[in-house]
Scaffold this active site. Structure first.
Site, PDB file in Angstrom:
ATOM      1  N   HIS A 108       1.718   0.636  -0.333  1.00  0.00           N
ATOM      2  CA  HIS A 108       1.928  -0.404   0.679  1.00  0.00           C
ATOM      3  C   HIS A 108       1.875   0.202   2.087  1.00  0.00           C
ATOM      4  CE1 HIS A 108       3.754  -4.262   2.109  1.00  0.00           C
ATOM      5  NE2 HIS A 108       4.210  -3.482   3.069  1.00  0.00           N
ATOM      6  N   GLU A 109       2.648   1.250   2.309  1.00  0.00           N
ATOM      7  CA  GLU A 109       2.690   1.858   3.648  1.00  0.00           C
ATOM      8  C   GLU A 109       1.357   2.530   3.987  1.00  0.00           C
ATOM      9  OE1 GLU A 109       4.957   0.792   5.403  1.00  0.00           O
ATOM     10  OE2 GLU A 109       6.366   0.162   3.846  1.00  0.00           O
ATOM     11  N   GLU A 160       0.263  -7.039   7.323  1.00  0.00           N
ATOM     12  CA  GLU A 160       0.757  -7.211   5.959  1.00  0.00           C
ATOM     13  C   GLU A 160      -0.387  -7.510   4.991  1.00  0.00           C
ATOM     14  OE1 GLU A 160       3.725  -6.247   5.612  1.00  0.00           O
ATOM     15  OE2 GLU A 160       4.325  -6.927   3.622  1.00  0.00           O
TER      16      GLU A 160
HETATM   17 ZN    ZN Z   1       4.609  -4.185   5.038  1.00  0.00          ZN
END
Ligand code: ZN
Length: 495
Positions: free
Chosen positions: A260-261, A290
């Site tokens: 995710h990061e 996001e």
């Molecule tokens: Zn995020």
């Protein structure tokens, strides 16, 4: 005109540099800072904020912007001016005493929220939340400067420029019914999913996390991976850092936080180098940010072919861990559980958590809902959408830090990111026919290159919704995300 623009840009570059230094102080605070330095660090950050705010709202910036009103210096200059003008308006419209009061109250309220959560006592937090909410309403009124902008929309601009509450409601409202229906069908499934049978050592998890970031295209010459309590990414351009955490019982926490990061960081690393240190040189909105982290984490990272690769890789690193085959592993990674907590939610239910918060915070800002009724409203909505009751406030209305620090308008960008990711994934699949075969080999270069060329490299050049519509070739809609979830989870749960 060009000389005026160049003067404004030279000035802005120094402000951007100071903002990046302030960001680095934030990274350090969460990763390296000795615990005893907290008070001193508060002074450093406060001093930086004061300098940055003074530069953003400086009269000469207003004069330069006025002189450049209506000037046609090309697309990149127009986009830079749009960002600088927005920042200038935000910095000048909120009166200094209101900004100071907000900073003071939110720095105290976070501690009050943390204590109320630990004590499971919403009443202990309610008066402070009311105070924050009143200040945010005042701030929204100042931001719209009497132009009739809805208060929630005014706050939303800090996170998703150009978006409105009404448009979000139409986009996200479509998700709710589809997700509740899918979740209910999944609950009726009899599929048995195995559990992990052992723990996973810290060193092994970090070695694999390091590999995963590399697999997804993270440029180590411009980044680093450290540990943090709540994983985050920070920085931009040639200094873009990520963090992760390790839970020895649940290695997926570390692996998927890392992916995710990495998605967030690859976005920043993928922006055209020509935009470095300008307002175009960073991710354009929270929603678009996001969308990158979620497409890396979910559509790519939790796909069947990539899970097959990860299953092998984990067996090599850790030996047998009680999961018989790649198909069972894929089901385990995507398991739809029954939990209260947003940050631990699966792909199907995650957006239901966000939609609940979006509707409640919009009602709080408009005045349709009072803080004194918030806990009851939360519990009623949770029961309606999740089918079981909240057992205590720390599992309900007190679980997230956001409102305590005045982040109203932030929550919906999580779901908007998922909606954007749904549309981008559909376009990506059409553009990269080898995607599944690539992922099965732990190979993401064609996918990440497509994302870089169609989204990331543009930085802040386009407005967020325009950027996504250009990349997907279609109006923004929740449909591709719903179709993807339907296909994926009916297969996993054999519905
Ligand atoms: Zn995020």
């Amino acid at each position: 005109m060009r000389a005026t623009y160049d003067a404004l840009m030279a000035y802005t570059k120094r402000t951007v540099a100071l903002s990046q230094v302030a960001g680095l102080l934030g990274w350090d605070q969460e990763t390296m800072m000795p615990p005893g330095a907290a008070g001193q660090r508060g002074e450093w950050r406060g001093a930086m904020e004061e300098i940055i705010h003074a530069r953003q709202s400086a009269p000469e910036v207003g004069a330069w912007l006025a002189r450049l009103e209506g000037a046609d210096l090309g697309d990149e200059a127009s986009a830079n001016l749009r960002h600088i003008r927005r920042t200038f308006q935000r910095a000048t419209r909120v009166p200094a005493d209101l900004a100071a009061e907000l900073a003071r109250v939110t720095s105290v309220s976070q501690g009050i929220w943390a204590r109320a959560r630990a004590a499971d006592d919403f009443a202990a937090f309610a008066p402070t939340l009311k105070q924050v909410l009143d200040l945010k309403r005042e701030e929204a009124a100042a931001l719209s400067d009497g132009d009739g902008t809805d208060a929630y929309d005014a706050l939303l601009q800090d996170y998703e420029p150009g978006m409105s509450g009404a448009r979000l409601q139409a986009l996200l409202g479509e998700l709710r019914a589809g997700l509740v229906d899918l979740r209910d069908r999944i609950r009726g499934s009899t599929r048995q999913i195995p559990a992990l049978s052992r723990s996973f050592d810290h060193a092994g998890q970090m070695a694999l996390a390091h590999d995963l970031a590399g697999v997804f295209g993270y440029d180590w010459s411009r980044g680093r991976l450290d540990l943090a309590v709540h994983p985050f990414s920070s920085g931009s351009g040639f200094d873009t850092r990520i963090t992760t955490r390790v839970d020895e019982k649940n290695p997926f926490n570390c692996f998927y936080s890392t992916i995710h990061e990495t998605g967030h960081a690859c976005y920043e690393q993928g922006i055209s180098a020509a935009y470095l240190m300008t307002p175009l040189g960073r991710g354009v909105s929270m929603g678009v940010h996001e969308s990158q982290s979620r497409i890396y984490e979910n559509q790519l990272g939790r796909s069947a072919p990539f899970c097959g690769w990860l299953f092998q890789r984990m067996q090599t690193e850790f030996g047998d861990f009680g999961v018989p085959d790649a198909d069972a592993f894929y089901a385990l990674v995507n398991q739809v559980g029954q939990g209260y907590i947003r940050t631990e939610a699966d792909e199907v239910q995650y957006n239901l958590h966000v939609l609940l918060r979006f509707d409640l915070e919009r009602a709080l800002i408009s005045g349709a809902l009072e803080v004194s009724d918030l806990e009851d409203a939360w519990n009623a909505r949770f029961l309606a959408d999740f089918g079981f009751a909240v057992d205590r406030p720390s599992n309900g209305v007190l679980q997230d830090v956001h409102w305590s620090v005045g982040l109203f308008g932030y929550f919906p960008t999580y779901s908007l990111g998922n909606v954007y990711a749904g549309g981008l994934y559909q376009a990506l699949c059409a553009a990269v026919p080898t995607l599944e075969a690539d992922l099965a080999r732990g190979e993401t270069a064609a996918a990440t290159e497509w994302l870089r060329d169609n989204v990331q490299k543009y930085g802040g050049l386009f407005e967020p919704a325009d950027l996504i519509e250009r990349a997907t070739g279609a109006p923004i809609s929740a449909r591709p995300l719903l179709d993807y979830l339907e296909r994926k989870f009916t297969a996993i749960y054999r519905l």
